[in-house]
Design an enzyme around this catalytic site. Sequence first.
Site: not given
Lengths: 428, 428
Positions: B107, B207
Amino acid sequence: MSQPLRLGIAGLGTVGAGVVKIIQQQATLLTMRTGREITISAISARTRKKDRGVDLSGYGWEDDPVALARRDDVDVYVELMGGSNGPAKASIQAALDAGKDVVTANKALLALHGQMLAEKAEAAGSVIRYEAAVAGGIPVIKALAEGLAGNKISRVMGVMNGTCNYILTRMEATGQGYNALFDEANKLGYLEADPNLDVGGIDAGHKLSLLSALAFGTQVDFDGVELEGIQRIALEDIRQAADMGYRIKLLGVAQMTDRGLEQRMSPCLVPANSPLGQLEGGTNMVVIEGDSVGQIVLRGAGAGEGPTASAVLGDICDIARGYRYPVFGQPATSLVAAQRAQSVLAAPYYIRLSLRDKPGALAKIASILGEAGVSIHRMRQYDHVNDIAPVLLVTHKTTRAELDVALTGIEKTDVVTEAPVALRIETV
Amino acid sequence: MSQPLRLGIAGLGTVGAGVVKIIQQQATLLTMRTGREITISAISARTRKKDRGVDLSGYGWEDDPVALARRDDVDVYVELMGGSNGPAKASIQAALDAGKDVVTANKALLALHGQMLAEKAEAAGSVIRYEAAVAGGIPVIKALAEGLAGNKISRVMGVMNGTCNYILTRMEATGQGYNALFDEANKLGYLEADPNLDVGGIDAGHKLSLLSALAFGTQVDFDGVELEGIQRIALEDIRQAADMGYRIKLLGVAQMTDRGLEQRMSPCLVPANSPLGQLEGGTNMVVIEGDSVGQIVLRGAGAGEGPTASAVLGDICDIARGYRYPVFGQPATSLVAAQRAQSVLAAPYYIRLSLRDKPGALAKIASILGEAGVSIHRMRQYDHVNDIAPVLLVTHKTTRAELDVALTGIEKTDVVTEAPVALRIETV
């Protein structure tokens, strides 16, 4: 830019009209996301002249959906008429014969003829996509067939009929009985033309059978779903359940056991504070358990124009992007016939009896249960009204087979006025 | 049967080893589902000699992940090392340059270099898939980019850092303070090497920025995420929140407003009985709102070997089946730079102040709030301990801008001992 993806849409009810609206209003977005223009070549519906709140003048018209499915200017046949036979089946078959791809929301058709259609599709090199057939806008087919493809799935559960959940939650909220809420749901247009599809658990059973095939690599086996509707749920059951910290839900459970595939769709008691227990109204929820992922819970609107059209569009976009895989996630010829296992796993049950005011009545019940191997965890008897007393039992864990022996035995006695209501208690 | 899909896997921590295990143990299932054999050509990790609970003897070995990424016998480069720069970035670039597809759980890398990598991938005709980068085993990227592709997305929300949620829920359950639970999480190995990635909200912010890009067609803009960690949450805050029917969650919200894209990751008060409020421990939840689908809620394990490996396998299976689409759901060159909008939407806030025992102290606070246009819904002052009194306020709806004026003003006075804690109240 690739060639446009050309649709033929059959069925212009709320969902069909919703699909047309999205294709018109989100054209730029859809093209951006799929790399192709998505166009509608022609449509078909029962009546041509009807205001559906959307401009249909630019599209070809076919009275016969079979003719629509065969048109040369149709790449994907979108079947939104419904019905497990008749025009829906004939037109989807025609589309596959003509090498078209199919998108449908038709759970009944796939539940009854899924294996045949999957074989036909694969022979033709076509795909059939049906996200809208299960749990409305929730992308559950996608999660199961694609996102969790690395998992051995052990169990799929779900509340997948919004109408039943509406009736059950409204009974609890308003204190009205089943019949009053059935009428209310009917007035609101929540019931299928044949209400038994909803309240009898059939519609939800269709959905469960599709999820089972995807999850376990078995041929769709709707007949193998143990079905029980919500028609006999009384306000008393809902109150007693609440009293014990449970709520009653029409719950589908499909699990692969050592003895075979267990599929059931029946009203169950689930913990009131669990995700399933907290579902209100028409909301659907599906729980998927896999060996790697653990438990995944998906929640969303289970029906309605927008959510269902959203699912149809998801399928169309996948096809536009070129995504193709077998109808049930693996080649149709590799799907094995499900070996049916009837509730081999034991569970506690809630039982409601209507006991006659006779000496020894309760003793008779207790002894029948004991002989069948069903032991009682707790029991309450209430006052007799018109010589009938409600008796509420919670059993210790028992198998369905043992319970059925007991229930049959109880029904045969002269001490109850009707067949007992028995609801499984699921500790989800 | 098509040619095997050959993987090169870099990084053999819990997730990498988990991926290898699934590929070994579920080989038949994976081939059945994808129509191809999925094989591992070679692997790379920091140390070669280490028991990872899985037989690696049949695979080639590369000390250098860049060399692995370039191998002729690798079709898909699976990057599971992590890190926003260094070997992860270099090897993914090398894979793309060599025309390989990429699957990653990284991420941080995508949040910081997503646009560059997406452009590179598309120029090379490669795909990058990263389901495992967001919310562990929950197929949320798939839901957003594929299942809901027919929707204009309006908002994405989520609790996406299990470690923070573990600390916050354990504080409430045990009555221990933040520091004690931070130490506990550390001992359990729940914290990243740099704990600030977790408790500072950075990991969750990464995220969120990926979900934003997918949802809104904007370039990933991690720097545009208003970040706030959980380090200053006191037991008192959790108790006060509970008292008002709320729980404190590190909540991410990304929404497209008239003024631009709002992205924030911060501890918020959410209703205790809402799906987000009920999340326990390491469980993640993502809520997606689209114009057609309404609200979809996805829940599952946010981390761990099995769930993360499940997500990696989902991506690998899609690639094996031939599914290809742009990294952020639409061509990288069509993604627009996000116009940042800072919390334009008003909300009530919970504020905790440490007030000195001085005459007129509370009056000073109240007047600063009033001058900034922030009106007080309710207020409690507690007894002074060591000349400091906790004061707890709930404001009426206010914008973040107004609130910031007030908070800055309060901090500058001599009547508080530390900067106020201010938490947004979300009525999700």
